[in-house]
Design a protein around this motif. Structure first.
Motif, PDB file in Angstrom:
ATOM      1  N   LEU A  40      -3.788   8.913  -0.118  1.00 51.55           N
ATOM      2  CA  LEU A  40      -4.430   9.476   1.082  1.00 51.55           C
ATOM      3  C   LEU A  40      -3.883  10.880   1.357  1.00 51.55           C
ATOM      4  CD1 LEU A  40      -4.482   6.354   3.442  1.00 51.55           C
ATOM      5  CD2 LEU A  40      -6.465   7.509   2.435  1.00 51.55           C
ATOM      6  N   VAL A  49      -1.035   3.814  -1.834  1.00 51.24           N
ATOM      7  CA  VAL A  49      -2.290   4.197  -1.154  1.00 51.24           C
ATOM      8  C   VAL A  49      -1.992   5.336  -0.184  1.00 51.24           C
ATOM      9  CG1 VAL A  49      -4.067   3.412   0.467  1.00 51.24           C
ATOM     10  CG2 VAL A  49      -3.357   1.932  -1.428  1.00 51.24           C
ATOM     11  N   ARG A  50      -0.850   5.269   0.483  1.00 48.86           N
ATOM     12  CA  ARG A  50      -0.435   6.345   1.396  1.00 48.86           C
ATOM     13  C   ARG A  50      -0.304   7.660   0.619  1.00 48.86           C
ATOM     14  NH1 ARG A  50      -1.541   6.221   6.238  1.00 48.86           N
ATOM     15  NH2 ARG A  50      -0.680   4.133   6.514  1.00 48.86           N
ATOM     16  N   VAL A  76     -10.271   2.066   3.606  1.00 45.99           N
ATOM     17  CA  VAL A  76      -9.211   1.442   2.790  1.00 45.99           C
ATOM     18  C   VAL A  76      -9.240  -0.066   3.036  1.00 45.99           C
ATOM     19  CG1 VAL A  76      -6.704   1.284   2.423  1.00 45.99           C
ATOM     20  CG2 VAL A  76      -7.727   3.501   2.968  1.00 45.99           C
ATOM     21  N   ARG A  77      -9.289  -0.852   1.936  1.00 49.89           N
ATOM     22  CA  ARG A  77      -9.275  -2.313   2.138  1.00 49.89           C
ATOM     23  C   ARG A  77      -8.473  -3.014   1.042  1.00 49.89           C
ATOM     24  NH1 ARG A  77     -13.325  -4.588  -1.222  1.00 49.89           N
ATOM     25  NH2 ARG A  77     -14.729  -2.983  -1.989  1.00 49.89           N
ATOM     26  N   GLY A  89       0.786  -1.241   0.000  1.00 51.52           N
ATOM     27  CA  GLY A  89       0.000   0.000   0.000  1.00 51.52           C
ATOM     28  C   GLY A  89       0.813   1.283   0.000  1.00 51.52           C
ATOM     29  N   ASP A 103      -6.422   1.677  10.888  1.00 54.18           N
ATOM     30  CA  ASP A 103      -7.252   2.781  11.415  1.00 54.18           C
ATOM     31  C   ASP A 103      -8.068   3.451  10.303  1.00 54.18           C
ATOM     32  OD1 ASP A 103      -5.024   3.684  10.075  1.00 54.18           O
ATOM     33  OD2 ASP A 103      -4.776   5.469  11.320  1.00 54.18           O
ATOM     34  N   ARG A 104      -8.130   2.816   9.093  1.00 50.98           N
ATOM     35  CA  ARG A 104      -8.824   3.456   7.962  1.00 50.98           C
ATOM     36  C   ARG A 104      -9.908   2.529   7.428  1.00 50.98           C
ATOM     37  NH1 ARG A 104      -6.792   8.651   6.269  1.00 50.98           N
ATOM     38  NH2 ARG A 104      -8.739   8.374   5.147  1.00 50.98           N
ATOM     39  N   SER A 138      -3.142  -4.567   5.638  1.00 49.69           N
ATOM     40  CA  SER A 138      -4.240  -4.362   6.592  1.00 49.69           C
ATOM     41  C   SER A 138      -3.721  -3.718   7.873  1.00 49.69           C
ATOM     42  CB  SER A 138      -4.924  -5.693   6.905  1.00 49.69           C
ATOM     43  OG  SER A 138      -5.397  -6.231   5.692  1.00 49.69           O
ATOM     44  N   PHE A 194      -3.174   0.050   7.374  1.00 47.43           N
ATOM     45  CA  PHE A 194      -4.378   0.880   7.268  1.00 47.43           C
ATOM     46  C   PHE A 194      -5.464   0.426   8.258  1.00 47.43           C
ATOM     47  CE2 PHE A 194      -2.177   0.917   3.155  1.00 47.43           C
ATOM     48  CZ  PHE A 194      -1.844   2.266   3.121  1.00 47.43           C
TER      49      PHE A 194
END
Ligand SMILES: C[S@@+](CC[C@H](N)C(=O)[O-])C[C@H]1O[C@@H](n2cnc3c(N)ncnc32)[C@H](O)[C@@H]1O
Length: 236
Positions: A33, A29-30, A65-66, A26, A61-62, A56, A59
């Motif tokens: 975000l 993904v960071r 996001v999966r 990810g 705490d998000r 997982s 993220f």
């Protein structure tokens, strides 16, 4: 050359429903975000189920996001089901990037944004070349183990691939961190640990192990900075 500022790169893009293909743990993904103006959800897919735990955890705490395990060549999503589709530093992990990109465009809604981020091999400084050479060595070791991992592309080839997609309003920027310390102790230690792991993986291939030793010396003497990467953003 643009400094790595996700907001400047993504240009106030509203993500909507976002798909990050070949997401790994990810890393991109960071970036999303940090850089997207807003988003509804971000789904990261990767063929390697082992990436799921680290993704997982990163993220946890998000809830927006999966991760889903999936092959980029056979996305299970319906046509046009995402507003934004991204692929980062993974085109060189496909035997042929064309069918993977076609599948990404299939799940992208008309008018939605495709974001391609890819490091390249040419026009790099001496310290950045250390990153490229390490990457090519890792790729050679991965190939020994049957994985698809090509050497990184030249910049003009990435531009050619993206141009071929016929996107509208295509914007291309080159990203690098000018302030990165080539001898940062933490980054150097991490890379030395990676070299250790790959020397073990190359067991039985003395020429590849020797290449690892040469790169370790280069890392210590020349240093390393992240290779410049190209980000292309266009509308389907
Ligand atoms: C270098 S990592 C990129 C990670 C992340 N996108 C980033 O920028 O930090 C390449 C990833 O591509 C994934 N990958 C390779 N072939 C794939 C495929 N056919 N479908 C989905 N993922 C794939 C690998 O498992 C690996 O996690």
């Amino acid at each position: 050359m643009t400094a790595i500022d996700p907001k400047a790169v993504l240009g106030d893009l509203s993500g909507g429903r976002v798909l990050d293909v070949a997401t790994g743990t990810g890393g991109f993904v960071r970036f999303l975000l940090d850089g997207l103006r807003d988003h509804a959800e971000i789904v990261g897919i990767d063929a390697n189920a082992e990436r799921a735990a680290a993704f997982s955890e990163a993220f946890a705490d998000r809830p927006d996001v999966r991760f889903e395990q999936m092959d980029a060549l056979h996305l299970v999503f319906p046509d046009g089901s995402f507003d934004t589709v991204c692929v980062s530093n993974s085109l060189h992990h496909f035997a042929d990037p064309t069918p993977a990109l076609a599948e990404m465009l299939r799940v992208l809604r008309p008018g939605g944004h495709l974001v391609v981020n890819e490091m390249y091999r040419d026009s790099q400084s001496e310290t950045q070349a250390t990153h490229v050479l390490l990457h090519h060595w890792w790729a050679a070791v991965n190939r020994l183990r049957g994985e698809v991992h090509r050497e990184t592309y030249e910049r003009r080839r990435i531009v050619e691939i993206v141009d071929g997609l016929g996107l509208a309003d295509l914007r291309i920027v080159d990203l690098a961190d000018p302030d990165e310390d080539p001898h940062d102790p933490e980054a150097t230690a991490e890379l030395e640990a990676a070299i250790d792991r790959y020397v073990v993986l190359a067991d039985g291939h003395p020429e590849l192990q020797a290449r690892g030793a040469t790169l370790r010396t280069r890392l210590r003497e020349v240093g390393v900075r992240g290779a410049t990467q190209l980000v292309a953003i266009g509308r389907a």
